[in-house]
Design a protein around this motif. Structure first.
Motif: not given
Length: 95
Positions: A1-4, A25-26, A37-43, A63-67
């Motif tokens: 998990m990558f936090l911004s 969210r979620g 703000l958790v980053l999507a892996d490809d970001s 992009q952030h990781l989907e909730a």
């Protein structure tokens, strides 16, 4: 998990940093009104690109990781004590 996060270096060798947050969210809404703000892996590569400095460009590239990808469960209150260690601290507990 990558936090911004952001950081700044200061004269004299000191530095500071901060985790960027967003409205929860979620499942995170059940815990608090804000969340990292958790980053999507490809970001990750775009987020770490030092040439990417303009807000609009960052928002387009990152992009952030989907909730729905996040989960949560109650854990021991001992997790808050710095003298406690071990995987047992994060095992799910019943309420």
């Amino acid at each position: 998990m990558f936090l911004s996060g952001i950081w700044a270096d200061y004269a004299g060798g000191s530095a500071c940093c901060a985790i960027i947050t967003e409205p929860a969210r979620g499942i995170a809404k059940e815990i608090h009104d804000r969340m990292p703000l958790v980053l999507a892996d490809d970001s990750l590569e775009a987020w770490l690109d030092p040439a990417l400095t303009e807000r609009d460009a960052i928002c387009s590239a990152v992009q952030h990781l989907e909730a729905e990808a996040l989960s949560a469960w109650p854990v021991s209150a001992r997790v808050n004590r710095p003298d406690q260690e071990g995987s047992g601290l994060i095992r799910p507990m019943s309420l």
